[in-house]
Design an enzyme around this catalytic site. Structure first.
Site, short mmCIF file in Angstrom:
data_model
loop_
_atom_site.label_atom_id
_atom_site.label_comp_id
_atom_site.label_asym_id
_atom_site.label_seq_id
_atom_site.Cartn_x
_atom_site.Cartn_y
_atom_site.Cartn_z
N GLY A 414 49.40 106.99 -0.60
CA GLY A 414 49.18 107.80 0.59
C GLY A 414 49.30 109.27 0.26
O GLY A 414 49.71 109.63 -0.84
N PRO A 415 48.92 110.11 1.21
CA PRO A 415 48.95 111.55 0.97
C PRO A 415 50.40 112.03 0.75
O PRO A 415 51.33 111.31 1.06
CB PRO A 415 48.39 112.15 2.27
CG PRO A 415 47.96 111.03 3.10
CD PRO A 415 48.48 109.76 2.55
N PRO A 416 50.55 113.23 0.23
CA PRO A 416 51.89 113.74 -0.02
C PRO A 416 52.67 113.88 1.28
O PRO A 416 52.09 114.17 2.33
CB PRO A 416 51.64 115.13 -0.63
CG PRO A 416 50.23 115.16 -1.03
CD PRO A 416 49.51 114.19 -0.16
N GLY A 417 53.95 113.67 1.19
CA GLY A 417 54.83 113.93 2.33
C GLY A 417 54.83 112.86 3.38
O GLY A 417 55.29 113.07 4.49
N VAL A 418 54.34 111.66 3.06
CA VAL A 418 54.35 110.62 4.08
C VAL A 418 55.53 109.67 3.90
O VAL A 418 55.61 108.64 4.58
CB VAL A 418 53.04 109.80 4.10
CG1 VAL A 418 51.90 110.67 4.59
CG2 VAL A 418 52.73 109.23 2.73
N LYS A 420 56.83 108.34 0.75
CA LYS A 420 56.84 107.38 -0.35
C LYS A 420 58.16 107.46 -1.12
O LYS A 420 58.83 106.46 -1.36
CB LYS A 420 55.67 107.66 -1.30
CG LYS A 420 54.32 107.55 -0.60
CD LYS A 420 53.17 107.74 -1.55
CE LYS A 420 53.06 109.13 -2.11
NZ LYS A 420 52.72 110.18 -1.12
N THR A 421 58.52 108.69 -1.48
CA THR A 421 59.76 108.85 -2.23
C THR A 421 60.95 108.41 -1.40
O THR A 421 61.84 107.72 -1.90
CB THR A 421 59.95 110.32 -2.62
OG1 THR A 421 58.74 110.78 -3.20
CG2 THR A 421 61.08 110.49 -3.60
N SER A 737 29.53 109.92 1.97
CA SER A 737 29.66 110.01 3.43
C SER A 737 29.20 111.32 4.03
O SER A 737 29.20 111.50 5.25
CB SER A 737 31.11 109.72 3.85
OG SER A 737 31.92 110.83 3.56
N LYS A 780 40.04 110.94 8.68
CA LYS A 780 39.02 111.92 9.03
C LYS A 780 39.15 112.35 10.48
O LYS A 780 39.02 113.53 10.81
CB LYS A 780 37.62 111.33 8.77
CG LYS A 780 37.31 111.22 7.28
CD LYS A 780 36.00 110.51 7.05
CE LYS A 780 35.67 110.48 5.56
NZ LYS A 780 34.48 109.67 5.29
P1 ADP Z 1 56.05 111.60 -0.56
O1 ADP Z 1 56.95 111.02 -1.59
O2 ADP Z 1 55.16 110.60 0.05
O3 ADP Z 1 55.31 112.80 -1.01
P2 ADP Z 1 58.48 112.23 0.76
O4 ADP Z 1 59.13 110.91 0.70
O5 ADP Z 1 58.96 113.28 -0.16
O6 ADP Z 1 56.94 112.08 0.63
O7 ADP Z 1 58.59 112.76 2.24
C1 ADP Z 1 58.61 114.11 2.62
C2 ADP Z 1 59.64 114.30 3.70
O8 ADP Z 1 59.26 113.67 4.89
C3 ADP Z 1 60.96 113.71 3.33
O9 ADP Z 1 61.96 114.58 3.71
C4 ADP Z 1 61.01 112.43 4.11
O10 ADP Z 1 62.34 112.08 4.44
C5 ADP Z 1 60.24 112.78 5.33
N1 ADP Z 1 59.60 111.62 5.88
C6 ADP Z 1 58.41 111.11 5.50
N2 ADP Z 1 58.11 110.02 6.23
C7 ADP Z 1 59.12 109.84 7.11
C8 ADP Z 1 59.37 108.89 8.13
N3 ADP Z 1 58.54 107.91 8.42
N4 ADP Z 1 60.50 109.01 8.82
C9 ADP Z 1 61.35 110.00 8.54
N5 ADP Z 1 61.18 110.94 7.62
C10 ADP Z 1 60.07 110.86 6.89
#
Ligand code: ADP
Length: 867
Positions: A414-418, A420-421, A737, A780
């Site tokens: 998935g996109p960054p910040g969703v 995953k970590t 597309s 999109k």
């Molecule tokens: P990724 O690894 O996908 O790039 P991160 O895990 O670093 O993203 O997430 C970025 C920030 O958003 C983190 O602080 C994370 O705790 C928060 N976050 C992302 N998804 C959620 C969620 N569903 N609920 C609560 N916090 C989330």
């Protein structure tokens, strides 16, 4: 006599050899007397008598008076032919010397039986003594005399004549019996004596000149006297030699004494040698030890090193390496021991051993999986994501039931910040394991994964082993981040190494080039993440279970910001919860105007920025509470960074709005078409991939097929060159597309009818104008919303995907599903080209569609895919 005086020494003044003939040469003579040179003093302080072989004696010897002044001597027996200096101090003695000098220089020397008697009487003296001639006399400043005397002939006291100032004696000269010539016995005796003397001399390291003297003597009596005078004999012994009148008997006596002396000398030499040996042995040892120390120091083999080696040895034992590994470590340790600690080689070995002892060969955390608890943790950390959480819980359940699970590796895509970590972290927390993360982004070199051989300068283990060291346990949750960003080139294929890491059949003996011993990765729980799954090599993909995570909607973002991001940021910045209040409108304003992303990274950063500003205010004394309004945001975050893409833009000829799916979520893109006079060539620019170029060709063919209906001249394409451009030119774009978007821009350009900017479209086009389905409609659609676009044209066959779009968002967007391009044109162009279009417009045609390119922000690189 003191030892000193006893020995045959070699005193000052003995140089003058006596001219032993009668008259004596020098006119100064004297006498000895005790008690001066030394305490206990005596005569012959000075020493050695050097004996000169007597000149051929005149018949009967020199004329010696019968009455002579008497000089009693202590501690020494004087022999004829002996020359030695004497100190004379006693009053009577000085007078005797004076008297002798006044007369014919002869004086009689008799030895005291007891050297301590100060004023010896007749009975205190040995009766046999020697007549001597005073060769020289020296008056010392203290009144004493120093005389040099030479023994002349033996004599026996017959009568002591007490007189003043000097005592006189009447003597009998002792005349030796004539010698039997050539007697073998005598010859043998003399040789024996000479040999002994020689041995003694060599044992005592004395000059051998004396030997030459003895060689020249052929009278045994003379030889006996000579030897006796030079041996350190006790007074009684010396006296007995003196008194023996028979020369052969005397030499026999002396020979015996020589034998004893030789024994003594031998023993002495032996003792000395032993002592020397002892000394040289210990000296040698000392010397060697010192040398060894110096060598060690030179080699830097100082004490600190053995400490280090011991330390490492202890660690090797403690860390619980497998047998084979321990052997290797111990081998390297032995190598280290033999090296100079400052050498480059030893620092290589040391670094290696440091790595070896710090790796978790045995240490592991105990798994503690309770599904209910795990669910709690996942819910606690994450908003929504229900499907993902379900899948994770299933995975953990299987893991719990089956210890050695060889199941697939989870891969969050998935996109960054969703999240995953943060999902990975929650899994680790739920299992009670350590969590580590290793970014694979941009890795092109296999050695990054697997390490360099130690022969390389500055070699290190690969990232996997580095991660294991960091984890400190051998069963951490190990997140392989951005597995889609691994690339291969001439340096080898990192994904091959990754395969080995992830393959349960192989990873129990993962070989790192640096370690050069197998490391067991089988207990590690690997999780991978990727932004998009396509670039992941199929072999890797096969081992993974893909869990997609799509971008968040505004509603999600709002909820997450409220529940997680704001509280966390307040906490991190030391602000009490509740000090900051942010309304929904404020948060959405941040989402829309300061961030444009599918995930939450920037949102969290911006909220953090607000918190830091507030923290400063609090530190400066403001009390708060701080209520942040949308209008007040600029004070905290500066001017808004993003305006809706379409805002302020006018509808233009030749510019159409498309939708792209990107690794960072969705995005909008613009397609520009321009016609210039020419010969029908087509130019396509904007870093487009092959698929996109082909769909541009397809779009052109479609338009040509509709030329008549659109009122275009049949051969319009032959007279114009078509330039299709998709900004931003620096970002690679690919995928089919954008087909309908290109076609719309082209028709607009040819007909001069502007395209509506507030309508975004996505769909593949066929030559006949059919619109085929695309992927990523949800992303999109969200991207369109973020850009402020509320109408989206999508392929009819994507209708089912509309359900995926959260209801809240779905309500804000009007979707028009189409199956043919002919349906699209009337919607996106300001006027229906099929009805209005009669020929190419007079004005505007052939001109670049627009001077302005839409101000689209550049995102993280990665192809925008219009699929
Ligand atoms: P990724 O690894 O996908 O790039 P991160 O895990 O670093 O993203 O997430 C970025 C920030 O958003 C983190 O602080 C994370 O705790 C928060 N976050 C992302 N998804 C959620 C969620 N569903 N609920 C609560 N916090 C989330």
């Amino acid at each position: 006599m003191t030892d000193e005086a006893k020995k045959t020494n070699r005193p000052e003044g003995t140089d003058a050899l006596p001219d032993r003939t009668d008259g004596g040469s020098r006119p100064d003579g004297e006498d000895t007397s005790p008690g001066e040179a030394k305490p206990g003093g005596n005569v012959a302080k000075a020493g050695t008598a050097e004996v000169e072989p007597p000149a051929e004696e005149k018949e009967g010897g020199p004329e010696i008076p019968e009455v002579l002044p008497l000089l009693p001597v202590r501690d020494i027996v004087i022999f004829p032919y002996m020359t030695l200096p004497l100190f004379v101090g006693r009053e009577g003695s000085v007078a005797a010397v004076d008297e002798a000098l006044a007369r014919d220089r002869f004086i009689f020397l008799a030895t005291q039986k007891d050297p301590s008697v100060e004023d010896p009487k007749e009975e205190d003296l040995f009766r046999t003594g020697t007549v001597a001639m005073i060769m020289r006399m020296l008056k010392l400043p203290d009144g004493r005399l120093k005389i040099l005397i030479q023994g002349v002939v033996k004599g026996k006291i017959v009568e002591v004549i007490e007189a003043k100032p000097a005592v006189r004696v009447r003597i009998d000269r002792i005349v030796e019996p004539p010698m039997k010539e050539g007697s073998l016995e005598v010859e043998a005796l003399m040789r024996a004596s000479r040999e002994r003397i020689e041995k003694i001399l060599s044992l005592k390291n004395m000059p051998v000149e004396i030997l030459m003297v003895t060689e020249n003597i052929n009278n045994p009596g003379v030889l006996a006297d000579l030897v006796a005078s030079n041996l350190r004999l006790k007074i009684e012994e010396a006296q007995s030699v003196l008194e023996e009148e028979d020369p052969v008997a005397r030499l026999t006596l002396v020979n015996n004494l020589l034998a004893r002396e030789l024994q003594l000398a031998e023993m002495q030499a032996k003792i000395q040698n032993q002592a020397k040996e002892e000394m040289s042995k210990s000296q040698r040892e000392y010397f060697l030890r010192e040398q060894m120390k110096a060598i060690k120091q030179e080699l830097g083999d100082i004490d600190g090193k053995s400490e280090e080696v011991d330390d490492l040895k202890g660690k090797i034992e403690a860390v619980g390496m497998p047998e084979e590994v321990r052997k290797e470590a111990e081998k390297q340790l032995r190598r280290l021991e033999g090296m100079h600690p400052d050498s480059a080689e030893s620092s290589v070995v040391r670094t290696y051993l440091d790595w070896m002892v710090e790796l978790p060969w045995k240490k592991e955390t105990k798994d503690n999986i309770r599904i209910a608890k795990a669910k709690e943790i996942l819910d606690e950390d994450h908003h929504d994501l229900e499907k993902v959480k379900e899948r994770i819980l299933e995975y953990l359940s299987v893991r719990k039931l089956k210890d050695k699970m060889k199941g697939p590796i989870l891969c969050f895509v998935g996109p960054p910040g969703v999240g995953k970590t943060s999902l990975g972290k929650s899994i680790a927390r739920a299992m009670g394991r350590k969590f580590i993360r290793m970014s694979l982004g941009g890795i092109r070199d296999e050695a990054e994964i697997r390490g360099h051989r130690r022969t390389y300068v500055g070699a290190l283990p690969g990232r996997v082993i580095q991660g294991m060291k960091q984890a400190g346990t051998r069963n951490p949750v190990f997140m392989l981040d951005e597995i889609d960003k691994v690339g291969a080139d001439f340096r080898g294929d990192p994904s091959a190494a990754l395969l080995e890491v992830l393959d349960p059949e192989q990873n129990f003996a993962f070989s790192d080039n640096y370690l050069n011993v197998p490391f067991d990765l089988s207990k590690v729980l690997f999780i991978a993440t990727a932004n998009i799954i396509d670039p992941v090599p199929p072999a890797l993909k096969d081992r993974m279970e893909i869990i997609p995570l799509s971008g968040y909607t505004d509603v999600d973002k709002l909820a997450i910001a409220r529940k997680y991001l704001l509280p966390r940021q307040q906490e991190e910045n030391g602000i009490r919860q509740g000090k900051i209040t942010m309304g929904d409108k404020t948060i959405l304003a941040i989402v829309h105007e300061y961030t444009r992303e599918a995930g939450l990274r920037n949102l969290e950063r911006e909220i953090g920025q607000v918190c830091r500003k507030v923290a400063r205010k609090i530190a400066e004394g403001e009390k708060g509470p701080f209520s942040i309004t949308p209008k007040g945001l600029a004070k905290y975050l500066g001017a808004p960074r993003h305006l809706p893409e379409t805002e302020g833009e006018v509808d233009e000829v030749g510019v159409a709005t498309g939708l792209a799916w990107t690794p960072t979520g969705g995005d909008i893109l613009f397609v520009e078409v321009s016609l210039v006079d020419g010969k029908g060539s087509v130019m396509i620019t904007g870093y487009l991939g092959e698929v996109m170029k082909e769909s541009a060709q397809a779009a052109i063919t479609y338009v040509r097929s509709r030329a008549a209906r659109l009122g275009l001249p049949r051969n319009f394409h032959a007279k114009h060159d078509i330039h299709i451009h998709v900004p931003s030119g620096g970002i690679p774009k690919d995928g089919p597309s954008a087909g309908i978007t290109i076609a719309a821009a082209l028709v607009s350009s040819l007909t001069g009818i502007p395209v509506r900017r507030d309508v975004a479209m996505t769909g593949e086009i066929t030559l006949r104008g059919r619109v085929l389905p695309i992927g990523g409609l949800k992303e999109k659609a969200l991207a369109a919303l973020r850009a402020g676009i509320n109408q989206v044209i999508a392929p009819g066959r994507n209708g089912k995907d509309l359900e995926e779009i959260p209801r809240h968002e779905a309500r804000q967007v009007r979707f028009t599903l189409v199956n043919n391009m002919d349906e699209v044109l009337p919607i996106v162009l300001k006027r229906d080209p099929f009805r209005a279009g009669k020929g190419m417009p007079k004005g505007g045609r052939g001109k670049t569609a627009s001077g302005k390119t839409p101000g689209k922000p550049k995102r993280a690189p990665g192809a925008k895919r219009t699929r």
